[in-house]
Scaffold this active site. Structure first.
Site, mmCIF file in Angstrom:
data_model
loop_
_atom_site.group_PDB
_atom_site.id
_atom_site.type_symbol
_atom_site.label_atom_id
_atom_site.label_comp_id
_atom_site.label_asym_id
_atom_site.label_seq_id
_atom_site.Cartn_x
_atom_site.Cartn_y
_atom_site.Cartn_z
ATOM 1 N N CYS A 110 0.730 -1.411 0.029
ATOM 2 C CA CYS A 110 0.023 -0.144 -0.133
ATOM 3 C C CYS A 110 0.953 1.068 -0.019
ATOM 4 O O CYS A 110 1.927 1.229 0.747
ATOM 5 C CB CYS A 110 -1.000 0.061 1.199
ATOM 6 S SG CYS A 110 -2.079 -1.506 1.253
ATOM 7 N N ARG A 121 4.102 -0.291 -4.589
ATOM 8 C CA ARG A 121 3.631 -0.645 -3.224
ATOM 9 C C ARG A 121 2.618 -1.675 -3.175
ATOM 10 O O ARG A 121 2.427 -2.174 -2.125
ATOM 11 C CB ARG A 121 3.703 0.273 -2.198
ATOM 12 C CG ARG A 121 5.072 1.218 -2.283
ATOM 13 C CD ARG A 121 4.975 2.399 -1.046
ATOM 14 N NE ARG A 121 4.591 1.894 0.280
ATOM 15 C CZ ARG A 121 5.587 1.489 0.971
ATOM 16 N NH1 ARG A 121 6.840 1.578 0.687
ATOM 17 N NH2 ARG A 121 5.289 1.032 2.132
ATOM 18 N N TRP A 175 -2.797 -2.869 -1.682
ATOM 19 C CA TRP A 175 -2.376 -4.275 -1.783
ATOM 20 C C TRP A 175 -3.315 -5.092 -0.753
ATOM 21 O O TRP A 175 -3.139 -4.664 0.451
ATOM 22 C CB TRP A 175 -1.009 -4.198 -1.496
ATOM 23 C CG TRP A 175 -0.507 -5.821 -1.674
ATOM 24 C CD1 TRP A 175 -0.178 -6.449 -2.841
ATOM 25 C CD2 TRP A 175 -0.412 -7.133 -0.756
ATOM 26 N NE1 TRP A 175 0.430 -7.727 -2.656
ATOM 27 C CE2 TRP A 175 0.180 -8.161 -1.496
ATOM 28 C CE3 TRP A 175 -0.651 -7.192 0.488
ATOM 29 C CZ2 TRP A 175 0.338 -9.248 -0.795
ATOM 30 C CZ3 TRP A 175 -0.430 -8.334 1.093
ATOM 31 C CH2 TRP A 175 0.018 -9.247 0.757
ATOM 32 N N ASN A 206 -1.986 2.221 5.789
ATOM 33 C CA ASN A 206 -1.194 1.129 5.339
ATOM 34 C C ASN A 206 -0.752 0.303 6.549
ATOM 35 O O ASN A 206 -0.127 0.887 7.543
ATOM 36 C CB ASN A 206 0.068 1.728 4.537
ATOM 37 C CG ASN A 206 1.075 0.718 4.222
ATOM 38 O OD1 ASN A 206 0.865 -0.536 4.208
ATOM 39 N ND2 ASN A 206 2.566 1.143 4.409
ATOM 40 N N GLY A 207 -1.216 -0.915 6.684
ATOM 41 C CA GLY A 207 -0.732 -1.834 7.705
ATOM 42 C C GLY A 207 -1.988 -2.853 8.172
ATOM 43 O O GLY A 207 -2.748 -3.025 6.897
ATOM 44 N N GLU A 227 18.094 -17.170 -6.900
ATOM 45 C CA GLU A 227 17.452 -16.058 -7.326
ATOM 46 C C GLU A 227 17.024 -16.009 -8.652
ATOM 47 O O GLU A 227 16.047 -15.246 -9.072
ATOM 48 C CB GLU A 227 18.644 -15.028 -7.125
ATOM 49 C CG GLU A 227 18.728 -13.529 -7.720
ATOM 50 C CD GLU A 227 17.581 -12.694 -7.134
ATOM 51 O OE1 GLU A 227 16.890 -13.120 -6.257
ATOM 52 O OE2 GLU A 227 17.253 -11.730 -8.151
ATOM 53 N N LYS A 250 13.473 -14.984 -9.619
ATOM 54 C CA LYS A 250 13.028 -13.767 -10.823
ATOM 55 C C LYS A 250 12.118 -14.382 -11.791
ATOM 56 O O LYS A 250 11.056 -13.712 -12.061
ATOM 57 C CB LYS A 250 14.347 -13.396 -11.138
ATOM 58 C CG LYS A 250 14.210 -11.783 -11.256
ATOM 59 C CD LYS A 250 14.774 -11.039 -10.207
ATOM 60 C CE LYS A 250 14.059 -11.364 -8.547
ATOM 61 N NZ LYS A 250 14.348 -10.396 -7.654
ATOM 62 N N GLU A 301 8.606 -14.860 -10.492
ATOM 63 C CA GLU A 301 8.074 -13.503 -10.201
ATOM 64 C C GLU A 301 7.493 -12.781 -11.300
ATOM 65 O O GLU A 301 6.350 -12.049 -11.224
ATOM 66 C CB GLU A 301 8.817 -12.535 -9.547
ATOM 67 C CG GLU A 301 9.143 -13.011 -7.824
ATOM 68 C CD GLU A 301 9.922 -11.774 -7.356
ATOM 69 O OE1 GLU A 301 11.137 -11.721 -7.796
ATOM 70 O OE2 GLU A 301 9.143 -11.035 -6.552
ATOM 71 N N HIS A 329 19.717 -35.958 -6.495
ATOM 72 C CA HIS A 329 18.959 -36.490 -5.280
ATOM 73 C C HIS A 329 17.397 -36.516 -5.389
ATOM 74 O O HIS A 329 16.697 -36.413 -4.508
ATOM 75 C CB HIS A 329 19.496 -35.962 -4.183
ATOM 76 C CG HIS A 329 20.908 -36.014 -3.778
ATOM 77 N ND1 HIS A 329 21.309 -37.504 -3.126
ATOM 78 C CD2 HIS A 329 21.942 -35.491 -3.942
ATOM 79 C CE1 HIS A 329 22.817 -37.415 -3.299
ATOM 80 N NE2 HIS A 329 22.988 -36.224 -3.413
ATOM 81 N N LYS A 342 5.967 -4.238 -3.347
ATOM 82 C CA LYS A 342 7.338 -3.925 -3.253
ATOM 83 C C LYS A 342 7.709 -4.153 -1.777
ATOM 84 O O LYS A 342 8.634 -4.827 -1.295
ATOM 85 C CB LYS A 342 7.797 -2.410 -3.595
ATOM 86 C CG LYS A 342 9.213 -2.223 -3.427
ATOM 87 C CD LYS A 342 9.939 -3.119 -4.508
ATOM 88 C CE LYS A 342 11.511 -2.897 -4.532
ATOM 89 N NZ LYS A 342 12.124 -3.729 -5.343
#
Ligand code: M6R
Length: 610
Positions: free
Chosen positions: A2, A29, A75, A101-102, A483, A487, A490, A506, A605
């Site tokens: 948010c 965000r 968000w 926001n929260g 990573e 990526k 995402e 394995h 974000k």
């Protein structure tokens, strides 16, 4: 998680473009719905819309005069993305409007109490209780006191921006564990979740701390604690420039930020290397240098890509810093029975400095007496303020939701830290000089990797329709494989798995066939022969291989289907080169599959919820 924005101005202005621009800058965000509320001569004008900010733009028009306004890009946590759940939320009498926001943890019990008192709720969110609560207290108290009492009743995390039609020149903002700053210019005051939104207006800011609220009017600005103590706080100057938060010639922030990776490393090491003495100079750690000498254990705590930087740091610190390291997901660490003492350092790594899990783990370690160190990008962020000492990575603002340049700059700082701690211990001058001198030329080598972009794009074109990928690497490049896979997931929603190349036999090898390509990192270092065997194992099962190999390795082109070359460097520093093709590959594949790589679905974000 948010983005919230607001302004107070001396004169009435055409307000919607100001709010919309602020929200667009914060859109990374959260971007599932958006809304705004403006104080006008005829009460409060409010519009909310599910979807991206351009959907809101369509319904607000462009000529509403106002001198006080608030907005939010959401968000979703409580309640699906929809018009009714979008912020701002408002009181029954439609006089109090707020953005948040929260998470309000005790919203259910508050809602039940308020409903019993006759309040009617219109949304499924936790946020709405705050508007009704303030309305309730307003019956007996002033706006300011009603907000203060409401905040004292709320359990949870918040950044709030609140306006009230009965006090048309006052805005109240408050913060507890969610970021909020106030920007000050001669004619305006702004509030925002982060600096990128206010840069077009001012670089002078005041950061609010947890448990504080502030009252903004056209002529006044003051801060107080929830216990009514006045707070005096100096202004700070934001170092970021406007250009850094614009795409400029790039189609996406993600691509711009990948192209900024060499600069990010350059900025992380600037002024921090004394090559002739083989030393790293980390000003932020000077005060705790003696404590660091006495450490016998480091625990690295982080999430997502920052966690993967931490995993790479583990190899660096153990090999060169000669200190045992454990790396933990912050979201798990805080629930473990960890023993912290003065000889244990907790190193929290975070780009945003606001990740709730990382902050929570840090607070827990602090309580138990660990030395708390931070590796943070955003100056003045919650984690940066909470640690005992730390190092900023100075990557500049990272807007793309997928973290790229922050990762390489975190690696640069971790290698500085390995040098710093190593030279406090037994690392020789010769080794110290070698690391320092190689690190100092690394940004130029990274620029050479960018020249491979056309080749990487061609390879992406060849593979972008595959639905599964395996990423493999060993030792320093094992976290890089993770990573690369993260990526790709995402930004292209492709199933990708990262493994230590040695682990493939394995289990994961069972998945290999001609439809399951592998991205294999095989630099010419101590792991080369072993990784080569792993590639042979894949080829023997008809798997396709894209190799990331060191320049001069001709042999690899005979075995792998495609090769991307990177320059030679010290084994410890290779990840800063080898990850670049993987970032570019993920970017191109995401774009080729038609996705908005800067706004991947379901992500945000700064993850300021647990
Ligand atoms: O701001 P932080 O570095 O604390 O964020 C940690 C993760 O949320 C972040 O790295 C996330 O995994 C990114 N989307 C990765 O690209």
């Amino acid at each position: 998680m948010c983005g919230i924005f607001g302004f107070v101005s001396k004169e009435k202005i055409n307000a919607t473009p100001v709010i919309i621009d602020g929200l667009k800058r914060l859109e990374y965000r959260g971007y599932d719905s958006a809304g705004l509320a403006l104080m006008t001569g005829r009460g409060i004008f409010c519009r909310k819309k599910a979807g991206r900010i351009f959907e809101l733009e369509k319904v607000v028009g462009n000529n509403i005069e106002s001198n006080i306004g608030i907005g939010q890009s959401r968000w979703a946590t409580h309640g699906k993305p929809s018009d009714k759940n979008a912020h701002p939320h408002f009181s029954c009498d439609k006089k109090i409007y707020l953005v948040h926001n929260g998470i309000i943890e005790n919203f259910k019990e508050l809602r039940v109490k308020l409903e019993k008192r006759g309040h009617v709720f219109r949304s499924d969110t936790d946020t709405e209780v705050a508007a009704h609560l303030i309305e309730d207290f307003s019956k007996s108290y002033s706006f300011e006191e009603a907000v203060r009492l409401a905040l004292k009743s709320i359990v949870g995390t918040y950044a709030f921006v609140i306006v009230n039609a009965d006090n048309p020149t006052t805005m109240i903002v408050a913060r507890n564990s969610s970021p909020l700053l106030v920007g000050l210019s001669d004619t305006h005051k702004f509030v925002a979740s982060d600096a990128s939104a206010i840069l077009p207006h001012t670089r002078k800011v005041v950061y609010l701390h947890d448990g504080e609220f502030a009252i903004l009017t056209p002529s006044d600005f003051r801060i107080a604690t929830l216990d009514r103590k006045a707070v005096s706080r100096d202004q700070e100057l934001i170092e970021w420039s406007q250009d850094e938060v614009k795409k400029n010639k790039f189609p996406h922030f993600m691509l711009k930020e990948i192209y900024e990776e060499p600069d990010a490393v350059e900025n992380a090491i600037r002024g921090r290397l004394i090559v002739k003495d083989g030393l790293a100079k980390l000003g932020g750690l000077e005060l705790v240098e003696d404590k660091i000498k006495r450490l016998n254990r480091v625990i690295i705590s982080a999430c997502g890509t920052a966690y993967l930087a931490g995993l790479t740091g583990e190899y660096m610190l153990e090999e060169y810093g000669e200190i045992p390291v454990e790396v933990e997901y912050a979201s798990e660490l805080r629930y473990k029975k960890q023993k912290f003492d003065a000889r244990t350092a907790l190193l929290s790594i975070s780009q945003s400095g606001e990740t709730a899990d990382t902050l929570g783990a840090l607070k827990e370690a602090k309580r138990k007496g660990a030395l708390n160190l931070g590796l943070v990008n955003v100056v003045g962020s919650s984690i940066a303020r909470e640690v005992d000492a730390g190092v900023y990575n100075h990557a500049g603002p990272e807007i793309g939701v997928a973290s790229t340049k922050a990762f390489v700059s975190q690696l640069a700082v971790l290698s500085l830290l390995a040098l710093f701690i190593g030279r406090q211990r037994d690392m020789s001058l010769v080794i110290g000089r070698r690391i320092a001198s190689e690190l100092s030329v690394l940004p130029d080598k990274m620029k050479r990797v960018l020249k491979e972009a056309p080749n990487i794009k061609k390879i992406a074109r060849k593979y972008h329709k595959y639905d599964h990928f395996l990423y493999l690497g060993r030792k320093y490049n094992y976290p890089v494989a993770l990573e690369g896979a993260l990526k790709l997931k995402e930004v292209s929603y492709i199933h990708a798995e990262g493994y230590g190349a040695g682990e493939m036999k394995h289990g994961p090898i069972a998945m290999i066939d001609k439809n399951f390509p592998s991205m294999v990192i095989i630099p010419s270092d101590s792991m080369r022969e072993k990784v080569l065997s792993n590639i042979q194992e894949i080829k023997a099962r008809d798997g396709k291989v894209v190799a990331i190999a060191t320049e001069g390795n001709k042999e690899i082109s005979k075995i792998a289907d495609d090769v991307i070359y990177i320059p030679k460097t010290l084994e410890m520093l290779t990840p800063m080169l080898s990850v670049m093709p993987l970032h570019l590959f993920a970017y191109y594949v995401g774009v080729m599959r038609g996705y908005d790589v800067d706004h991947p679905r379901n992500l945000a974000k700064a993850v300021s919820v647990e």
